[in-house]
Design a protein around this motif. Structure first.
Motif, PDB file in Angstrom:
ATOM      1  N   VAL A   1       9.528   4.653  10.936  1.00 53.94           N
ATOM      2  CA  VAL A   1       9.060   4.809   9.559  1.00 53.94           C
ATOM      3  C   VAL A   1       7.575   4.484   9.556  1.00 53.94           C
ATOM      4  O   VAL A   1       7.152   3.461  10.113  1.00 53.94           O
ATOM      5  N   TYR A   2       6.775   5.366   8.944  1.00 54.15           N
ATOM      6  CA  TYR A   2       5.326   5.190   8.898  1.00 54.15           C
ATOM      7  C   TYR A   2       4.906   4.851   7.473  1.00 54.15           C
ATOM      8  O   TYR A   2       5.410   5.443   6.513  1.00 54.15           O
ATOM      9  N   VAL A   3       3.981   3.920   7.366  1.00 56.10           N
ATOM     10  CA  VAL A   3       3.432   3.534   6.067  1.00 56.10           C
ATOM     11  C   VAL A   3       1.953   3.912   6.040  1.00 56.10           C
ATOM     12  O   VAL A   3       1.181   3.523   6.931  1.00 56.10           O
ATOM     13  N   PHE A   4       1.578   4.692   5.031  1.00 51.23           N
ATOM     14  CA  PHE A   4       0.203   5.132   4.834  1.00 51.23           C
ATOM     15  C   PHE A   4      -0.309   4.578   3.500  1.00 51.23           C
ATOM     16  O   PHE A   4       0.466   4.364   2.568  1.00 51.23           O
ATOM     17  N   GLY A   5      -1.610   4.368   3.430  1.00 54.44           N
ATOM     18  CA  GLY A   5      -2.215   4.002   2.166  1.00 54.44           C
ATOM     19  C   GLY A   5      -2.275   5.190   1.220  1.00 54.44           C
ATOM     20  O   GLY A   5      -1.965   6.325   1.587  1.00 54.44           O
ATOM     21  N   GLU A   6      -2.714   4.928   0.001  1.00 49.54           N
ATOM     22  CA  GLU A   6      -2.778   5.979  -1.015  1.00 49.54           C
ATOM     23  C   GLU A   6      -3.619   7.164  -0.565  1.00 49.54           C
ATOM     24  O   GLU A   6      -3.319   8.316  -0.887  1.00 49.54           O
ATOM     25  N   SER A   7      -4.671   6.904   0.206  1.00 42.87           N
ATOM     26  CA  SER A   7      -5.562   7.967   0.657  1.00 42.87           C
ATOM     27  C   SER A   7      -5.040   8.707   1.887  1.00 42.87           C
ATOM     28  O   SER A   7      -5.657   9.666   2.336  1.00 42.87           O
ATOM     29  N   GLY A   8      -3.910   8.251   2.440  1.00 39.92           N
ATOM     30  CA  GLY A   8      -3.375   8.845   3.657  1.00 39.92           C
ATOM     31  C   GLY A   8      -3.760   8.105   4.918  1.00 39.92           C
ATOM     32  O   GLY A   8      -3.403   8.531   6.020  1.00 39.92           O
ATOM     33  N   ARG A   9      -4.464   6.994   4.790  1.00 36.75           N
ATOM     34  CA  ARG A   9      -4.853   6.195   5.963  1.00 36.75           C
ATOM     35  C   ARG A   9      -3.632   5.480   6.524  1.00 36.75           C
ATOM     36  O   ARG A   9      -2.901   4.816   5.801  1.00 36.75           O
ATOM     37  N   PHE A  10      -3.403   5.617   7.824  1.00 38.04           N
ATOM     38  CA  PHE A  10      -2.277   4.959   8.470  1.00 38.04           C
ATOM     39  C   PHE A  10      -2.437   3.448   8.410  1.00 38.04           C
ATOM     40  O   PHE A  10      -3.494   2.897   8.702  1.00 38.04           O
ATOM     41  N   VAL A  11      -1.352   2.752   8.031  1.00 38.71           N
ATOM     42  CA  VAL A  11      -1.366   1.286   7.926  1.00 38.71           C
ATOM     43  C   VAL A  11      -0.545   0.660   9.040  1.00 38.71           C
ATOM     44  O   VAL A  11      -1.035  -0.136   9.822  1.00 38.71           O
ATOM     45  N   PHE A  12       0.740   0.975   9.130  1.00 35.27           N
ATOM     46  CA  PHE A  12       1.567   0.477  10.231  1.00 35.27           C
ATOM     47  C   PHE A  12       2.828   1.335  10.313  1.00 35.27           C
ATOM     48  O   PHE A  12       3.113   2.147   9.446  1.00 35.27           O
TER      49      PHE A  12
END
Length: 407
Positions: free
Chosen positions: A311-322
């Motif tokens: 499972v991938y988590v991205f910020g609102e702008s689409g930046r990869f977080v973890f």
């Protein structure tokens, strides 16, 4: 028979409908695979930070797993999972409570009693109701996939090969259905893959046309099935997921899989806002398949990847977080991952993930730390959480839907 006469028929074997008989195991807690507590060293849930050190390490190891603590060490700071785990572990006081003079047998007995009291962290069977079955009559399904629950406790199911949305009550009672017509046409219908609700209470559905050369579609419907708006997408021959960012009135629409590595964000009129992809796709030999998608209360975009189990988590702008995956994944890097499909969040920020290959729904913290699992007794696909804490799970193989009263 409504819904089949306009569409292409898929082929599938009839699955056996799993019915719950209402029995509980004596004591109220079912088999505890993890004995109610974490293994020494913590769970092998993977949380990987998006920085240069992590990218380099992933390139060297070809995507193999690593514990959250090691990730924190590599980036020079403590990971949020590590901090949260230590804060609530209570390990410092347990030996003191048992006493330094106790025997090994007494220590073991104390740990067994503590595990029994911690039943909520093990895999627990909940009370549930299952409804549906293979067919095209009202109340029957043919490959149900995506699902959403409205604020008024109505369940909307993407009944894919019947080319319709079915609506049921929380007790499983059939309420109504409507065919998924494409706006601007008289007789063109799509096979719905996934469904979500926006802040105005209307539905957004993503699906594919009947013919292999037809476009995919995103269509807005009222809750009684009136087609209100929509736009076309390029054809994609796998299932798509859809979500709406409801934090403001703009209701941005997020759709997976423009190709094998993309999430696209649209305005309701179909204009593209942004497109982003998986940063690790170049580091693995397999084609990465994003499928289901959700947006949490902070605007984070959470995407399940079927063929990697991550499972991938991205910020609102689409930046990869973890990214993360559960305790059964990645222990043997040569093994095929368990797969991740339906995904949703609840009012506490927990992330729920469907794992059809091992017939369970896994629950994680907002930081990707594994908490517990729910055994579904069948292969879960789509997930939704109701306003009163119910968990709704679709099962495409059994052509059924299950509602857990709590989880």
């Amino acid at each position: 028979m409504a819904g089949q006469e306009h569409g292409c028929k898929g082929t599938t074997d009839e699955g056996s409908l799993q019915q719950y008989r209402g029995e509980n195991v004596p004591g109220g807690c079912w088999s505890q695979e993890f004995k109610g507590e974490k293994r020494p060293g913590g769970w092998p849930a993977v949380v990987e930070k998006a920085d240069a050190a992590t990218q380099s390490r992933l390139a060297e190891t070809d995507g193999t797993t690593e514990s959250p603590e090691n990730v924190g060490d590599k980036v020079g700071e403590e990971s949020p999972v590590t901090a949260e785990r230590r804060k609530g572990s209570g390990d410092e006081g347990r030996d003191k409570d048992v006493g330094t003079e106790t025997t090994a047998q007494e220590r073991l007995q104390a740990e067994v009693e503590e595990a029994a009291a911690s039943c909520t962290t093990a895999e627990v069977e909940q009370s549930k109701v299952t409804f549906g079955g293979y067919g095209s009559e009202p109340g029957e399904f043919h490959l149900p996939h995506g699902v959403v629950v409205s604020p008024s406790n109505e369940i909307f199911v993407a009944d894919t090969d019947n080319r319709r949305i079915q609506v049921h009550s929380m007790k499983g009672g059939y309420l109504r259905h409507f065919l998924t017509v494409v706006p601007g046409t008289e007789d063109e219908y799509m096979s719905p893959h996934d469904v979500c609700v926006d802040s105005n209470g209307t539905l957004w559905v993503v699906g594919s046309g009947c013919s292999p050369w037809d476009d995919d579609h995103v269509v807005q419907y009222s809750t009684v099935g009136t087609a209100m708006a929509g736009f076309h997408l390029s054809r994609y021959n796998l299932y798509r997921g859809i979500a709406v960012d409801m934090r403001n009135t703009s209701n941005l629409i997020l759709v997976t899989a423009e190709d094998h590595n993309k999430v696209e964000v649209f305005r309701p009129d179909g204009s593209l806002v942004r497109r982003f992809g998986n940063p690790f796709s170049a580091m693995t030999r397999m084609r990465i398949r994003p499928e289901h998608i959700t947006v949490d209360g902070e605007g984070n975009i959470i995407v399940s990847y079927w063929n990697t189990g991550y499972v991938y988590v991205f910020g609102e702008s689409g930046r990869f977080v973890f990214r993360f995956r559960g305790p059964e994944s990645g222990e043997d890097p040569r093994a095929w991952p368990e797969g991740a499909r339906g995904i949703c969040t609840d009012s506490s920020g927990h992330i729920l993930v469907a794992h059809p290959l091992n017939q369970r729904v896994q629950i994680f913290t907002r930081h990707g730390e594994y908490l517990r699992s729910i055994r579904t007794g069948s292969a879960p696909d789509g997930l939704a959480v109701g306003p009163e804490g119910q968990l709704v799970v679709t099962n495409a193989y059994d052509h059924a839907v299950t509602v857990f009263s709590s989880y």
